[in-house]
Every structure is written in C-alpha cells, then in structure tokens.
Write a protein that holds these residues in place. Structure first.
Motif, PDB file in Angstrom:
ATOM      1  N   THR A  97      -9.819-106.771  55.652  1.00 52.89           N
ATOM      2  CA  THR A  97     -10.888-105.854  55.359  1.00 52.89           C
ATOM      3  C   THR A  97     -11.054-104.862  56.424  1.00 52.89           C
ATOM      4  N   TYR A  98     -10.829-103.682  56.403  1.00 56.44           N
ATOM      5  CA  TYR A  98     -11.077-102.706  57.458  1.00 56.44           C
ATOM      6  C   TYR A  98     -11.736-101.465  56.983  1.00 56.44           C
ATOM      7  N   LYS A  99     -12.522-100.711  57.735  1.00 58.15           N
ATOM      8  CA  LYS A  99     -12.914 -99.562  57.247  1.00 58.15           C
ATOM      9  C   LYS A  99     -12.890 -98.338  58.577  1.00 58.15           C
ATOM     10  N   LYS A 100     -13.268 -97.109  57.969  1.00 60.30           N
ATOM     11  CA  LYS A 100     -13.241 -95.810  58.858  1.00 60.30           C
ATOM     12  C   LYS A 100     -13.992 -94.847  57.933  1.00 60.30           C
ATOM     13  N   LEU A 101     -15.061 -94.306  58.596  1.00 60.67           N
ATOM     14  CA  LEU A 101     -16.044 -93.453  58.141  1.00 60.67           C
ATOM     15  C   LEU A 101     -16.555 -93.758  56.886  1.00 60.67           C
ATOM     16  N   GLY A 102     -17.211 -95.073  56.865  1.00 62.01           N
ATOM     17  CA  GLY A 102     -17.764 -95.639  55.867  1.00 62.01           C
ATOM     18  C   GLY A 102     -16.846 -96.088  54.602  1.00 62.01           C
ATOM     19  N   MET A 103     -15.534 -95.739  54.514  1.00 60.41           N
ATOM     20  CA  MET A 103     -14.772 -96.331  53.498  1.00 60.41           C
ATOM     21  C   MET A 103     -14.171 -97.608  53.908  1.00 60.41           C
ATOM     22  N   LEU A 123      -7.025-101.780  63.495  1.00 52.22           N
ATOM     23  CA  LEU A 123      -5.809-101.852  62.920  1.00 52.22           C
ATOM     24  C   LEU A 123      -5.264-100.080  63.055  1.00 52.22           C
ATOM     25  N   TYR A 124      -4.014-100.017  63.599  1.00 53.79           N
ATOM     26  CA  TYR A 124      -3.534 -98.591  63.685  1.00 53.79           C
ATOM     27  C   TYR A 124      -2.569 -98.470  62.475  1.00 53.79           C
ATOM     28  N   LEU A 125      -2.855 -97.559  61.597  1.00 55.80           N
ATOM     29  CA  LEU A 125      -1.923 -97.064  60.700  1.00 55.80           C
ATOM     30  C   LEU A 125      -1.031 -96.041  60.979  1.00 55.80           C
ATOM     31  N   CYS A 126       0.087 -95.882  61.158  1.00 58.07           N
ATOM     32  CA  CYS A 126       0.838 -94.628  61.660  1.00 58.07           C
ATOM     33  C   CYS A 126       1.910 -94.473  60.675  1.00 58.07           C
ATOM     34  N   GLN A 130       0.456 -89.984  67.690  1.00 55.78           N
ATOM     35  CA  GLN A 130      -0.531 -88.801  67.157  1.00 55.78           C
ATOM     36  C   GLN A 130      -0.675 -88.906  65.685  1.00 55.78           C
ATOM     37  N   SER A 131       0.231 -89.403  65.083  1.00 52.28           N
ATOM     38  CA  SER A 131       0.342 -89.750  63.623  1.00 52.28           C
ATOM     39  C   SER A 131      -0.427 -90.843  63.293  1.00 52.28           C
ATOM     40  N   CYS A 132      -0.964 -91.764  64.272  1.00 55.41           N
ATOM     41  CA  CYS A 132      -1.491 -92.720  63.936  1.00 55.41           C
ATOM     42  C   CYS A 132      -3.187 -92.817  63.463  1.00 55.41           C
ATOM     43  N   GLN A 133      -3.871 -93.562  62.732  1.00 55.90           N
ATOM     44  CA  GLN A 133      -5.247 -93.432  62.502  1.00 55.90           C
ATOM     45  C   GLN A 133      -5.634 -94.974  62.772  1.00 55.90           C
ATOM     46  N   ARG A 134      -6.927 -94.868  63.457  1.00 57.83           N
ATOM     47  CA  ARG A 134      -7.602 -96.137  63.933  1.00 57.83           C
ATOM     48  C   ARG A 134      -8.563 -96.666  62.953  1.00 57.83           C
ATOM     49  N   TYR A 135      -8.485 -97.604  62.354  1.00 52.99           N
ATOM     50  CA  TYR A 135      -9.508 -98.552  61.535  1.00 52.99           C
ATOM     51  C   TYR A 135      -9.934 -99.711  62.261  1.00 52.99           C
TER      52      TYR A 135
END
Length: 146
Positions: free
Chosen positions: A76-82, A115-118, A125-130
């Motif tokens: 279960t992960y989140k970013k910006l309230g999502m 969790l890094y989703l690339c 730079q294509s990775c998003q951090r959650y």
C-alpha cells in the motif's frame, strides 16, 4: 490304424508342456522358523525406514523451494494523497521485480519505506517516488488477486 494328429496353432507349433517335479529338502524344524522371523524383522525395518527417508527428503526439498523463491506481497503506497494497493513480486535475488497491475519497473527501498516506479531503468529521471504505507504478506496478496 490311424494316426492321432498333433494339435497346431495358427502361427506355428504349440509348445509342449513338461511336467516338473519339485524336490523338497527338509531342514530341521527349529532352524526354519528362526530364519523366517529374523528375515521378516529385517524386511519390516527396511520397509519402515524407506518411507520416512523419502518423506524427509520431500519435505526438505519443499522447504528449500519455499525459502529460495520470492513470495508476493501486497504493498500500500501513496503520493500526493493518492493511496494505491498493488501486488509486488520481488523477483529472484532482486532481479525481475514486478508489480502485477503496472508496466512500470519497481524498485523497493524497504529500509526507507520508498517505492520507486520507473518507466525506463536507464534514465533515473523517469522514476516516481512513492511512500510505502503498509507491506502485507503472502495471504493478503493472494486474497487481493482473487
């Protein structure tokens, strides 16, 4: 006088049957039961040991497989309230990690709970951090999948 015809089969001559006589040698009555008892005891111990040994080997192989291969977990992960839940499969020795419901390449940092989703592993730079909120076990992942 007439001759008695020999019986023949369609493919050739039938084999002749020979009567065999069996000669039996008698041993003393006291020696025979002792031999059968000792041989039956040794046969029973051999029969008992083999299934236990086979069962032990089978259970040890299953235990090694369970420990060696990765198990899925429910993240279960989140970013910006999502908040999102996904089944994460860590791969064998860290290679081939996947998230079941995504085409992105995951990299889990369990110490920092990120969790890094690339989309491209070569381009950082294509990775998003959650932020990982919860890491549930195998049974939760199976329940979520079905």
């Amino acid at each position: 006088m007439s001759k008695v015809p020999n019986k023949q089969s369609l493919l050739g001559k039938t084999p002749t049957r020979k009567k065999t006589t069996q000669k039996s040698k008698r041993q003393p009555a006291t020696a025979k039961p002792n031999q059968t008892i000792s041989s039956s005891n040794s046969n029973n111990t051999k029969k008992i040991n083999k299934p236990k040994k086979g069962l032990f080997i089978t259970l040890s192989i299953v235990a090694v497989i369970i420990l060696a291969f990765p198990k899925p977990t429910l993240l279960t992960y989140k970013k910006l309230g999502m908040v999102s839940e996904s089944i994460y499969w860590s791969g064998v020795f860290g290679y081939g990690a996947t998230i079941i419901d995504s085409n992105l390449h995951p990299q889990l940092d369990s110490k920092r709970k990120y969790l890094y989703l690339c989309s491209d592993l070569k381009n950082p730079q294509s990775c998003q951090r959650y932020q990982v909120i919860a890491d549930k076990g195998l049974f939760s992942a199976i329940y979520k999948y079905f």
